[in-house]
Design an enzyme around this catalytic site. Structure first.
Site, mmCIF file in Angstrom:
data_model
loop_
_atom_site.group_PDB
_atom_site.id
_atom_site.type_symbol
_atom_site.label_atom_id
_atom_site.label_comp_id
_atom_site.label_asym_id
_atom_site.label_seq_id
_atom_site.Cartn_x
_atom_site.Cartn_y
_atom_site.Cartn_z
ATOM 1 N N CYS A 1 4.748 -1.018 -11.970
ATOM 2 C CA CYS A 1 5.884 -0.090 -13.143
ATOM 3 C C CYS A 1 6.496 -0.518 -13.389
ATOM 4 C CB CYS A 1 5.644 0.712 -11.889
ATOM 5 S SG CYS A 1 6.668 0.541 -10.841
ATOM 6 N N ASP B 1 4.917 -9.208 5.461
ATOM 7 C CA ASP B 1 5.511 -9.386 3.837
ATOM 8 C C ASP B 1 4.076 -10.282 3.259
ATOM 9 O OD1 ASP B 1 5.782 -11.153 1.698
ATOM 10 O OD2 ASP B 1 7.859 -11.472 2.925
ATOM 11 N N ALA C 1 0.960 -1.266 0.157
ATOM 12 C CA ALA C 1 -0.008 -0.428 0.023
ATOM 13 C C ALA C 1 1.238 1.139 0.328
ATOM 14 C CB ALA C 1 -0.936 -0.125 1.222
ATOM 15 N N ALA C 2 2.254 1.389 0.498
ATOM 16 C CA ALA C 2 2.678 2.674 0.775
ATOM 17 C C ALA C 2 3.062 3.290 -0.447
ATOM 18 C CB ALA C 2 3.483 2.490 1.181
#
Length: 472
Positions: free
Chosen positions: A245, A174, A124-125
């Site tokens: 990405c 994890d 999420a970060a």
């Protein structure tokens, strides 16, 4: 121009092996060497797109709509004096500075206006996609936001808090644990997987300094473990989005197809060809989106969406959770909190949340989280709304960020006082005095919660949200 962008020769040779026939290698290299267009996403938990556009016009910000996100815009703004990140609107959570391509995965997950009560964001970060998902959920249901890197959890929480998100439960694991610990628990899962970052060279010229095909293949193995865990955590009938990405098929198509090969008839690919106008320019034969930097003048990205059509046998795990430190408030205790909040702050609590207590701290949990409380250990759940004392309650900053609206009564601050507020200092609204806790606002939006001390409002801004220079 970023003419100094590092593109290893081995990487360029690798790109030549999978670049679509419709794209040219020289255009790929040229796009990698161009700076990114800056983009933002309006946070509809705080402000409507229409109202934000009105504000942007008053600042002479020029916005261009991003086709795959109705809240997203490329922005042209003069940042020579004040960076966008130091504007009052950004610090108050009205918008998020987010790369356009990174808005694609949540948009794909919620395509066709799908409604989910339980969502998992596995990596999420710093929170761009988490806060986007929370807005798409309208702060309802529960969103589990996990981050493996402990050093990034603080930033994730600060962004969640700034954006007024109240339906999140955070964890620090994890993400391979989810399939065994919370099997078939979620209506939807986003796995924006850790990757080689090949698509990010336009904002980080050194992103490829350590690139090698071997490292890409090693990362792909981890991604395969993670996507299996994501699938086990997903309910039958639920939706999964896998994204990176990165650009290499090893981290993208091959990981996505590993899922279909592993689970067979239990998984179905959901084509993204019609996600937005011109999505077909980036659609692979399988129905995935493989976005190259020159396709939409953005970062490189990969997005795949799946539907879980049948149950899967999750890994068996032994759980040792320890004692849960919270307990639900009694009806009398809950009633006292609700009455006090309404009488002192003029606020009501959302009906899909419940009050819990740890020592003297009062927390607001999403009700949809409750089935998971005995199955998993979270690092933070919902929002802390108060500290209980003998004489009542001391309300917390997240009451201001997550429970107020533009109609909430507040003390309007001048530009000078608002600047002082964001720097963590007490303010003295001209000609005013009062008692007790009070919301403060600037330009018609709430920016915090303070306490009157005579003619001074004591600052209640959490340290992680304080800015100390170059403000609006």
């Amino acid at each position: 121009m970023h003419a100094n962008v590092y593109l290893p020769e081995d990487f360029l040779k690798h790109v030549e092996t999978f670049l679509p026939n419709t794209l040219k290698m020289e255009d790929f290299i040229a796009a990698c060497q161009r700076p990114l267009r800056k983009s933002i996403r309006v946070n509809t938990l705080k402000i409507s797109v229409e109202d934000f556009l009105h504000k942007a016009k008053s600042y002479d910000w020029h916005l261009t709509a991003i086709p795959w996100c109705s809240e997203g815009f490329w922005i042209d703004a003069d940042e020579s004096i004040v960076p966008l990140g130091n504007t009052a609107e950004h610090m108050a959570g009205l918008f998020y500075i987010q790369e356009a391509s990174s808005m694609l995965p949540p948009s794909a997950l919620f395509h066709d206006n799908e409604v989910f009560q339980t969502v998992l964001d596995m990596a999420a970060a710093p929170g761009s996609k988490t806060t986007q998902i929370a807005a798409l959920m309208n702060n309802e249901g529960v969103l589990v936001a996990n981050e493996f890197a402990a050093s990034r959890v603080k930033v994730l929480h600060a962004n969640i808090e700034r954006c007024g998100v109240r339906n999140v439960a955070m964890s620090n694991y994890d993400a391979r644990v989810f399939g065994g610990w919370l099997p078939e628990q979620f209506d939807a899962v986003l796995l924006d997987a850790p990757c080689s970052g090949e698509g990010t060279v336009r904002k980080d010229p050194d992103a490829m300094k350590n690139w090698s095909l071997n490292s890409t293949q090693d990362i792909a193995q981890t991604q395969k473990d993670l996507i299996e865990s994501a699938f086990h955590a997903l309910k039958a009938g639920g939706s999964l989005v896998y994204s990176t990405c990165a650009l290499s098929p090893e981290e993208n198509q091959q990981v996505a197809l590993h899922l279909t090969n592993t689970f067979g008839d239990a998984v179905e690919i959901s084509s993204l060809e019609h996600l937005f106008p011109s999505a077909d320019k980036a659609t692979t034969p399988e129905g995935f989106l493989h976005v190259f930097p020159q396709t939409y003048d953005s970062e490189g990205f990969f997005i795949a969406k799946f539907k879980k059509t049948g149950s899967s046998s999750a890994p068996s795990v032994q759980k040792r959770l320890g004692k849960f430190p919270f307990q639900p408030l009694t009806k009398k205790e809950s009633s006292d909190v609700v009455i006090d909040l309404e009488q002192t702050m003029g606020l009501t609590l959302p009906s899909d949340s419940a009050l819990w207590k740890r020592d003297n701290d009062i927390w607001l949990f999403p009700k949809a989280l409750e089935p998971m409380l005995g199955e998993f250990r979270f690092s933070r759940m919902g929002i802390k709304i108060a500290e209980q004392h003998k004489k009542g309650y001391r309300w917390q900053h997240q009451v201001a960020t997550a429970l107020t609206s533009n109609d909430t009564a507040s003390v309007a601050l001048s530009e000078e006082n608002a600047r002082e507020w964001f720097m963590g200092r007490d303010v003295r609204p001209e000609g005013l005095t009062g008692k007790g806790e009070v919301f403060v606002s600037y330009n018609d939006f709430i920016i915090g919660l303070g306490k009157w001390v005579g003619n001074r409002v004591k600052n209640g801004l959490p340290r992680e949200l304080v800015r100390d220079k170059n403000l609006f």
